[in-house]
Scaffold this active site. Sequence first.
Site, PDB file in Angstrom:
ATOM      1  N   GLU A  81      61.966  -1.423-104.351  1.00 51.72           N
ATOM      2  CA  GLU A  81      61.868  -2.692-105.066  1.00 51.72           C
ATOM      3  C   GLU A  81      63.266  -3.059-105.555  1.00 51.72           C
ATOM      4  OE1 GLU A  81      60.703  -5.736-105.328  1.00 51.72           O
ATOM      5  OE2 GLU A  81      58.740  -4.744-105.417  1.00 51.72           O
ATOM      6  N   CYS A 133      55.317  -5.084-102.215  1.00 51.55           N
ATOM      7  CA  CYS A 133      55.806  -3.948-101.428  1.00 51.55           C
ATOM      8  C   CYS A 133      56.290  -4.490-100.092  1.00 51.55           C
ATOM      9  CB  CYS A 133      54.693  -2.919-101.233  1.00 51.55           C
ATOM     10  SG  CYS A 133      55.196  -1.482-100.261  1.00 51.55           S
TER      11      CYS A 133
END
Length: 335
Positions: free
Chosen positions: A129, A2
């Site tokens: 992402e 993340c």
Amino acid sequence: MCGRTACTLAPADISKACAYRDNQGRRKKPEWRNGDSDKYKPSYNKSPQSNSPVLLSRKHFEKDADTSEQIIASMRWGLIPSWFSERDPSKMQYNTTNCRSDTIMEKTLYKASLLKGKRCVILADGFYEWKRHNGEKQPYYIYFPQTKEEKMSEKTADSSEWKGWRLLTMAGLFECWEPPDGGDPLYSYTVITVNASKCMNWLHDRMPAILDGDEAIQKWLNFGEVSTQEALQLIHPIENIAFHPVATIVNNSRNNTPECIEPIKLGVKKEPTLSASSKRMFEWLKSKSPKKEEPDTPCLQSCSAESPKKTSAGLMRQWLKTEEGACMEKRLKFN
């Protein structure tokens, strides 16, 4: 992993969205730590070293408080350990944006925070992402599924009850670092990551440790009643997530607009802005060249089957339209 998130709610709305029930079953809204609501700035594109809203036990700030009581603080993304001796936290040599769950008890940097009960929950609308697509890095936006129409920022008779977008709640650890030459203490955090779930492993092999539901959040934060070993049982991959591709504008962390999280259809390119002469040349080239059909690339939206009218990506579009109105202009103050 993340490495970029979005958190666009105003401080008061974050408090509403994090309402919980205390040990007596009373519904409570966690308060912001004094002055921290001013340190937090809503953003569609948060990167490491920026401040984010973090949920934690009030006991960490008030010795007389119960460990089950919750409070919201603004913390810097990227954990700075209490023993760090440099004057400038940006000189931290290690990347502490994320912390792997499988080595959390092996690395002193994180083990100390964990054993001291410095557990927190990072709040966000969602995270980003990237995956290679046609030779380029294609960003995706990941968030909790939004399946109910009434979740779309509807007004109710009880204005204190949150009916907006469900915040993503990620497990993390935090620390308090004090500058060696004096000054205000710096609170910082790291996001715990786990192996990606079946729903996510096509995109990346890691994902944040997401806490799904009030009970999981309360257990993770309540370090006084929930042991370290019991709390670690809450750290695992989940399938209850939704996602959609977004424009590459998010690749630059300086870009901070609703377009960062708006769903797009892969394979469909936006028309470039052309001058009058360029437009004429463009039309001429189109007329002289054979037409090529773009492949119909599916737009991934959710791990679970949803009807086209009620997909989370569809609700995202509705939510964005609402947030882009006058109400958003008054509420949000971006960097």
